[in-house]
Design an enzyme around this catalytic site. Structure first.
Site, PDB file in Angstrom:
ATOM      1  N   ASP A   1      45.196  36.457  82.412  1.00  0.00           N
ATOM      2  CA  ASP A   1      45.360  37.691  83.193  1.00  0.00           C
ATOM      3  C   ASP A   1      45.483  37.443  84.696  1.00  0.00           C
ATOM      4  O   ASP A   1      45.289  38.353  85.485  1.00  0.00           O
ATOM      5  CB  ASP A   1      44.183  38.635  82.917  1.00  0.00           C
ATOM      6  CG  ASP A   1      42.899  38.146  83.567  1.00  0.00           C
ATOM      7  OD1 ASP A   1      42.615  36.955  83.451  1.00  0.00           O
ATOM      8  OD2 ASP A   1      42.198  38.945  84.192  1.00  0.00           O
ATOM      9  N   GLU A   2      45.804  36.226  85.088  1.00  0.00           N
ATOM     10  CA  GLU A   2      45.940  35.934  86.519  1.00  0.00           C
ATOM     11  C   GLU A   2      47.182  35.084  86.783  1.00  0.00           C
ATOM     12  O   GLU A   2      47.415  34.106  86.079  1.00  0.00           O
ATOM     13  CB  GLU A   2      44.727  35.137  87.026  1.00  0.00           C
ATOM     14  CG  GLU A   2      43.437  35.919  87.072  1.00  0.00           C
ATOM     15  CD  GLU A   2      42.289  35.041  87.556  1.00  0.00           C
ATOM     16  OE1 GLU A   2      42.416  34.414  88.612  1.00  0.00           O
ATOM     17  OE2 GLU A   2      41.276  34.972  86.837  1.00  0.00           O
TER      18      GLU A   2
ATOM     19  N   ASP B   1      45.505  39.897  89.547  1.00  0.00           N
ATOM     20  CA  ASP B   1      44.407  39.775  88.592  1.00  0.00           C
ATOM     21  C   ASP B   1      44.255  41.114  87.872  1.00  0.00           C
ATOM     22  O   ASP B   1      44.069  42.153  88.519  1.00  0.00           O
ATOM     23  CB  ASP B   1      43.130  39.425  89.395  1.00  0.00           C
ATOM     24  CG  ASP B   1      41.901  39.296  88.510  1.00  0.00           C
ATOM     25  OD1 ASP B   1      42.054  39.232  87.276  1.00  0.00           O
ATOM     26  OD2 ASP B   1      40.786  39.271  89.067  1.00  0.00           O
TER      27      ASP B   1
HETATM   28 MG   LIG Z   1      40.792  39.680  85.558  1.00  0.00          MG
END
Ligand SMILES: [Mg+2]
Length: 459
Positions: free
Chosen positions: A154-155, A52
């Protein structure tokens, strides 16, 4: 819960050669015994990591600004990435740690954020930069993990099952990845390690930033159960008060409440979160993990009512500009094209078409979008429009298209040239002549989450 731990002492395999010579079949069997040292190693079968990016949009923007030679680091001052303040959607998309300390929250309006922090620096989002950063990150992770599932921009989840011989200890590996991202890309990430996706995701949520955490099944009681119940994946702000009424305040209290009671209150969602509280999650990695996108969409709420066809066409073109570039960025082409129109009374119409050949060419896609729009629009004032490209295929496997005309081939080359200029000098470096003095944005669009098929309740 994950598969049981496995004791490994050595492994055994056979090679079988079959050879026919002078009409006689000769079979040679070879047995090889690998010895893995004297010590018996305790090894898990499943290792899943969740990565993350810490305050993704802000981190990526900061890293980009630094690369562009800017002195100021927006991570070190009260700053946010936020939509346009003048237009309708001005909300905080990401915040710096100094802004967080002043009480600024993701999702609140820029006006609220400004009240808490008058000298707040507001930076409009550069979705192009974030898309590229996200792709670069995935490329780096693909050097390590055999399987990657994208969860959001973003993961990512990474499946490291059965790779201990290759990479060694999972925690050391996670630290290597974390440090490499920091050194090469200039931003920080959290990595969670466990035996399934749910626990890995919960682990990456622990203390931030720039950390690696484990949450193995035997650590659930100590690390997960003391947390407030709202921190469990899929327990939203609407579920928390319902659980509180049953005197459930922590994840441990949820786990130790009778399953039937939770199920009676929240039905299948209740059974799901009860399983999650015990760390149970049977979700698998998708087989098509090399193709994270199902479709690319782009839409815009317009800050005036559109009442004429030409203006509508221009707005659609600006949406296609961004969405088709995103296809090209991902090396994808599409075969289903759709347009959606919302009028000022919120009536919604959409129309789609399957086209004979896969394409990602701005010109070709816009031609179809324009036709679809003209067939759909009833002339009522328009508030919102969107375009969507689905049924994707990797462009590099695209077959040579003998039906493509010379003009459209030229247009593809033009796309490549324009993309190159915009990446280097910004998206307004080249614009189409019809936008000059039109008051319209020549390149429109955000980065809607629904581009990621996995951005849902199901891990
Ligand atoms: Mg994040």
């Amino acid at each position: 819960m994950g598969a049981p731990d496995k004791l490994i002492g050595g492994s055994f395999f056979s090679l079988l050669f079959t050879k026919q010579k002078f009409g006689v079949i000769i079979k040679i069997q070879t047995y090889v015994l690998f010895k893995k040292g004297v010590n018996v190693v305790l090894e898990r079968d499943n290792i899943v990591m969740h990565i993350d990016v810490n305050s993704a949009f802000l981190s990526w923007q900061a890293a980009y600004n630094r690369q562009m030679g800017m002195e100021e680091d927006i991570r070190e001052i009260p700053a946010v990435i936020g939509g346009s303040e003048e237009r309708r959607h001005g909300i905080v998309l990401a915040k710096s740690i100094p802004a967080k300390k002043l009480g600024v929250k993701t999702g609140e309006s820029l006006m609220e954020a400004r009240q808490k922090c008058p000298n707040l620096k507001v930076i409009p989002p550069s979705y192009d930069v974030y898309t590229r950063a996200s792709r670069k990150l995935r490329d780096l992770l693909a050097e390590y993990a055999p399987k990657i599932d994208v969860f959001s921009i973003d993961e990512c989840f990474m499946d490291f099952s059965g790779t201990r011989d290759l990479f060694g200890d999972p925690e050391e590996l996670a630290h290597r990845i974390r440090k490499r991202i920091k050194k090469e890309f200039g931003y920080t990430v959290n990595i969670g390690i466990s035996t399934n996706k749910l626990l890995a995701k919960q682990a990456s949520e622990f203390e931030k930033p720039d950390k690696v955490h484990t949450l193995y099944p035997e650590e659930i009681q100590e690390k997960l159960w003391p947390l407030p119940v709202g921190e469990l994946f899929m327990v939203g702000y609407r579920t928390v008060p319902k659980l509180n009424q049953l005197n459930i305040y922590t994840i441990g209290e949820l786990a130790n409440t009778d399953r039937e009671l939770i199920s009676g209150l929240l039905k299948s969602h209740g059974r799901l979160i009860h399983d999650y509280a015990w760390g149970k999650d049977a979700s698998k990695f998708s087989e098509k993990s090399s193709m994270p996108f199902k479709g690319v969409g782009n839409g815009s709420t317009i800050h005036f009512d559109v009442e004429d066809r030409l203006t509508a066409h221009k707005i659609l073109l600006s949406l296609v500009e961004t969405a088709s570039k995103r296809l090209r960025d991902e090396d994808m082409s599409c075969r289903v094209v759709a347009v959606g129109i919302k009028n000022k009374d919120f009536g919604y119409h959409s129309h789609q078409r399957k086209i004979p050949v896969f394409t990602n060419c701005t010109h070709d896609l816009f031609e179809i979008i324009r036709e679809l729009f003209d067939e759909t629009w009833d002339g009522s004032p328009i508030r919102h429009m969107n375009v969507r490209f689905t049924d994707l295929e990797r462009t590099k496997f695209k077959q040579l298209n003998f039906f493509q005309n010379e003009y459209s081939m030229k247009m593809e080359k033009l796309d490549m040239a324009i993309d190159g200029i915009r990446e280097k000098y910004g998206k307004y470096a080249v614009i189409r002549a019809e936008y000059i003095d039109s008051g319209l944005s020549p390149v429109l669009g955000g980065y809607p989450n629904d581009e990621y098929p996995d951005m849902s309740s199901i891990l």
